[in-house]
Motif scaffolding. Structure first.
Motif, PDB file in Angstrom:
ATOM      1  N   LEU A 349       0.837  -1.206   0.000  1.00 50.78           N
ATOM      2  CA  LEU A 349       0.000   0.000   0.000  1.00 50.78           C
ATOM      3  C   LEU A 349       0.864   1.245   0.000  1.00 50.78           C
ATOM      4  CD1 LEU A 349      -2.684  -0.904   2.669  1.00 50.78           C
ATOM      5  CD2 LEU A 349      -2.804  -1.175   0.199  1.00 50.78           C
ATOM      6  N   ASP A 350       0.308   2.293  -0.568  1.00 51.19           N
ATOM      7  CA  ASP A 350       0.955   3.601  -0.477  1.00 51.19           C
ATOM      8  C   ASP A 350       0.490   4.228   0.839  1.00 51.19           C
ATOM      9  OD1 ASP A 350       1.711   6.205  -0.633  1.00 51.19           O
ATOM     10  OD2 ASP A 350       1.059   6.510  -2.705  1.00 51.19           O
ATOM     11  N   LEU A 351       1.347   4.169   1.842  1.00 51.55           N
ATOM     12  CA  LEU A 351       0.951   4.667   3.162  1.00 51.55           C
ATOM     13  C   LEU A 351       1.183   6.167   3.298  1.00 51.55           C
ATOM     14  CD1 LEU A 351       2.380   1.986   5.632  1.00 51.55           C
ATOM     15  CD2 LEU A 351       0.063   2.213   4.794  1.00 51.55           C
ATOM     16  N   ALA A 352       2.060   6.693   2.464  1.00 51.07           N
ATOM     17  CA  ALA A 352       2.488   8.072   2.684  1.00 51.07           C
ATOM     18  C   ALA A 352       1.669   9.106   1.914  1.00 51.07           C
ATOM     19  CB  ALA A 352       3.950   8.204   2.320  1.00 51.07           C
ATOM     20  N   SER A 353       1.273   8.788   0.681  1.00 52.68           N
ATOM     21  CA  SER A 353       0.708   9.846  -0.171  1.00 52.68           C
ATOM     22  C   SER A 353      -0.572  10.452   0.375  1.00 52.68           C
ATOM     23  CB  SER A 353       0.445   9.316  -1.576  1.00 52.68           C
ATOM     24  OG  SER A 353       1.623   8.832  -2.129  1.00 52.68           O
ATOM     25  N   GLY A 354      -1.363   9.633   1.060  1.00 55.01           N
ATOM     26  CA  GLY A 354      -2.615  10.156   1.619  1.00 55.01           C
ATOM     27  C   GLY A 354      -2.377  11.258   2.638  1.00 55.01           C
ATOM     28  N   TRP A 355      -1.137  11.329   3.136  1.00 50.51           N
ATOM     29  CA  TRP A 355      -0.817  12.351   4.135  1.00 50.51           C
ATOM     30  C   TRP A 355      -0.381  13.671   3.533  1.00 50.51           C
ATOM     31  CZ3 TRP A 355      -2.823  12.360   8.558  1.00 50.51           C
ATOM     32  CH2 TRP A 355      -3.165  11.147   9.163  1.00 50.51           C
ATOM     33  N   LYS A 356      -0.487  13.783   2.201  1.00 49.73           N
ATOM     34  CA  LYS A 356      -0.175  15.088   1.595  1.00 49.73           C
ATOM     35  C   LYS A 356      -1.339  16.022   1.896  1.00 49.73           C
ATOM     36  CE  LYS A 356       2.898  13.253  -1.892  1.00 49.73           C
ATOM     37  NZ  LYS A 356       2.928  12.596  -3.201  1.00 49.73           N
ATOM     38  N   VAL A 357      -1.266  16.622   3.067  1.00 52.41           N
ATOM     39  CA  VAL A 357      -2.409  17.377   3.590  1.00 52.41           C
ATOM     40  C   VAL A 357      -2.823  18.509   2.653  1.00 52.41           C
ATOM     41  CG1 VAL A 357      -3.190  18.725   5.590  1.00 52.41           C
ATOM     42  CG2 VAL A 357      -1.747  16.719   5.920  1.00 52.41           C
ATOM     43  N   GLN A 358      -1.840  19.056   1.920  1.00 48.59           N
ATOM     44  CA  GLN A 358      -2.159  20.158   0.999  1.00 48.59           C
ATOM     45  C   GLN A 358      -3.094  19.708  -0.118  1.00 48.59           C
ATOM     46  OE1 GLN A 358       0.766  18.692   1.344  1.00 48.59           O
ATOM     47  NE2 GLN A 358       1.825  18.423  -0.600  1.00 48.59           N
ATOM     48  N   LEU A 359      -3.246  18.385  -0.292  1.00 51.11           N
ATOM     49  CA  LEU A 359      -4.130  17.881  -1.351  1.00 51.11           C
ATOM     50  C   LEU A 359      -5.499  17.437  -0.817  1.00 51.11           C
ATOM     51  CD1 LEU A 359      -1.550  15.649  -3.307  1.00 51.11           C
ATOM     52  CD2 LEU A 359      -2.261  17.985  -3.845  1.00 51.11           C
ATOM     53  N   TRP A 360      -5.683  17.529   0.473  1.00 44.69           N
ATOM     54  CA  TRP A 360      -6.927  17.008   1.042  1.00 44.69           C
ATOM     55  C   TRP A 360      -8.157  17.796   0.559  1.00 44.69           C
ATOM     56  CZ3 TRP A 360      -5.972  15.713   6.947  1.00 44.69           C
ATOM     57  CH2 TRP A 360      -5.134  14.596   7.029  1.00 44.69           C
ATOM     58  N   TYR A 361      -8.011  19.117   0.562  1.00 44.16           N
ATOM     59  CA  TYR A 361      -9.187  19.946   0.251  1.00 44.16           C
ATOM     60  C   TYR A 361      -8.959  20.700  -1.051  1.00 44.16           C
ATOM     61  CZ  TYR A 361      -9.827  18.831   5.119  1.00 44.16           C
ATOM     62  OH  TYR A 361      -9.937  18.147   6.294  1.00 44.16           O
ATOM     63  N   GLY A 362     -10.023  20.838  -1.837  1.00 43.67           N
ATOM     64  CA  GLY A 362      -9.943  21.538  -3.110  1.00 43.67           C
ATOM     65  C   GLY A 362      -9.734  23.023  -2.875  1.00 43.67           C
ATOM     66  N   LYS A 363      -8.827  23.606  -3.616  1.00 40.91           N
ATOM     67  CA  LYS A 363      -8.578  25.042  -3.427  1.00 40.91           C
ATOM     68  C   LYS A 363      -9.065  25.857  -4.606  1.00 40.91           C
ATOM     69  CE  LYS A 363      -4.648  24.302  -0.446  1.00 40.91           C
ATOM     70  NZ  LYS A 363      -4.761  22.821  -0.496  1.00 40.91           N
ATOM     71  N   ASN A 364      -9.069  25.208  -5.756  1.00 45.70           N
ATOM     72  CA  ASN A 364      -9.418  25.915  -6.979  1.00 45.70           C
ATOM     73  C   ASN A 364     -10.938  25.896  -7.146  1.00 45.70           C
ATOM     74  OD1 ASN A 364      -9.805  26.681  -9.581  1.00 45.70           O
ATOM     75  ND2 ASN A 364      -8.033  25.562 -10.376  1.00 45.70           N
ATOM     76  N   PRO A 365     -11.544  27.057  -7.361  1.00 46.51           N
ATOM     77  CA  PRO A 365     -12.999  27.058  -7.525  1.00 46.51           C
ATOM     78  C   PRO A 365     -13.458  26.224  -8.720  1.00 46.51           C
ATOM     79  CG  PRO A 365     -12.130  29.297  -7.467  1.00 46.51           C
ATOM     80  CD  PRO A 365     -10.952  28.370  -7.430  1.00 46.51           C
TER      81      PRO A 365
END
Ligand SMILES: Cc1cc2nc3c(=O)[nH]c(=O)nc-3n(C[C@H](O)[C@H](O)[C@H](O)COP(=O)(O)O)c2cc1C
Length: 399
Positions: A349-365
């Motif tokens: 499993l990819d254990l690390a990538s899900g922790w890229k917190v900057q990608l959790w929430y959409g920023k672009n309208p």
């Protein structure tokens, strides 16, 4: 290690599940910026994560306009919301999967600029949350002191939940999950720091649980107990709400038997009492001496889902020893879109990538697939393995 228990079938209410790996509710703020409804991009996200006989919990959806807490997070109370969700539920069902709609009333975790007529957020008591809230146009401003709900207003809030529950069923959801964690409205009633009420909804454990149980009962009456689940969170510091271990455990001891009587689809107990996998998180792990999952299980015999910082190995142990019937995974499901298939095939499993917190929430309208639907297509990997395995078998048979 194999995951024979985690991947074994089970029946949850009317749902014949083929495995016990559930996707936990995750707000991703990538819905239509105007209507705040799911659209094609969101349909793709859920479709990628749906499995035959698997259960997904939707991101938190506001049951009513006063329940909003985030921009680009969906609701389940307008025609546009329901049309959008119908696309999602159809897509999940067409893969043989099931999906519950999480009803998330943000309570004090909101801001007047997000609410009808710029009203103040509502809460059991006028206790302000420290910190900053995202409002429109990307600005961040301090939270406001919420308005304490009057006792006579509570039936109206219950009705908001039941309307939303009926709406969810009408657009194809298999059930609803009431969000009674993360410091939102329902947990604000449960927790001492945010509930200073002196009426029958404040004070003792029974009184603080009263509103939540009234919402549960009303939803059960509206759509049936088999379609109602509820999620609690113990010792989670999100939204500035931390209960003591003593209070959390007293509450679980009271709620366990109360919820068992109601024969719900499931109760989810979420905590961060997981295992070292959670070291990647910046969230605070509670210093509970007792294991909250096992403690709750000793007070509740119904279907129990657990969640929070659990590696698949730890999850397997909890299912094997009878603590949990189902395990919900959040972060692991972000980057490992078809988690159940990966577990079944023994993939790393990819254990690390899900922790890229900057990608959790959409920023672009506009559409924002980055970190949402653009993870490597693991389905392709699985099918390659399957065809390789078939080829080997055929060669052996042929020889
Ligand atoms: C991006 C993100 C959004 C989340 N949004 C919600 C939400 O809308 N409702 C909810 O109940 N929990 C939400 N959570 C919490 C998860 O459902 C889950 O309880 C938590 O991540 C712990 O499980 P895990 O360690 O398997 O990720 C969110 C978590 C993440 C990472």
């Amino acid at each position: 290690m194999g995951y024979d228990n985690l991947l074994s079938p089970t029946q949850v209410a009317d749902l014949p599940l083929k495995h016990r790996v559930v996707m936990s509710a995750m707000t991703r703020t990538r819905n239509d910026p105007i209507t705040e409804s799911p659209r094609e991009l969101n349909v793709l996200y859920y479709t990628q994560r749906a499995t035959d006989g698997g259960l997904l919990i939707s991101e938190g959806a506001a049951p009513c306009a006063m329940g909003r807490g985030y921009i680009r997070a969906p609701g389940v109370y307008t025609e546009a919301h329901l049309e959008g969700w119908k696309l999602v539920t159809d897509a999940v069902h067409s893969k043989g999967g099931f999906i519950f709609c999480q009803l998330m009333h943000a309570g004090r975790v909101s801001h007047s600029s997000l609410l009808p007529d710029n009203q103040l957020p509502i809460a059991p008591s006028a206790v302000k949350l420290d910190g900053l809230v995202h409002i429109k146009d990307g600005a961040k401003v301090p939270y406001e002191t919420p308005r304490a709900l009057e006792t006579h207003e509570l039936p109206g809030v219950v009705a908001d939940f039941t309307n939303a529950a009926k709406n969810a069923i009408s657009c194809g959801f298999d059930g609803i999950e009431l969000h009674a964690g993360n410091g939102y409205l329902l947990q604000e009633f449960l927790a001492k720091p945010t509930n200073l009420r002196t009426d029958q909804y404040g004070g003792s454990v029974e009184n603080r649980c009263r509103f939540v149980l009234e919402v549960v009962d009303a939803c059960v009456e509206a759509i049936g107990s088999k379609k109602v689940g509820i999620k609690f969170q113990q010792g989670v510091t999100f939204s500035g709400l931390l209960e003591t271990e003593e209070d959390s455990f007293l509450q679980m001891a009271y709620l366990g038997p109360e919820l068992e009587k109601r024969n719900l689809a499931y109760v989810c107990q979420s905590s961060l009492n997981g295992d070292p996998y959670y070291k990647m998180s910046k969230l605070t792990k509670p210093n509970f001496e007792a294991d909250p999952y096992r403690f709750f299980r000793s007070h509740y015999k119904g279907t129990l889902m657990i969640n929070g910082g659990l590696s698949p190995e730890k999850a397997e142990e909890y299912v094997a020893d009878g603590t949990a019937d189902l395990v919900a995974f959040g972060v692991l499901f972000l980057a490992n879109a078809n988690l159940p298939a990966l577990l079944a095939s023994g993939q790393v499993l990819d254990l690390a990538s899900g922790w890229k917190v900057q990608l959790w929430y959409g920023k672009n309208p506009a559409d924002d697939p980055v970190g949402y639907t653009d993870w490597p297509l693991v389905d392709a990997v699985i099918s390659t393995i399957k065809s390789a395995a078939t080829a080997v078998k055929e060669t052996v048979v042929g020889a």
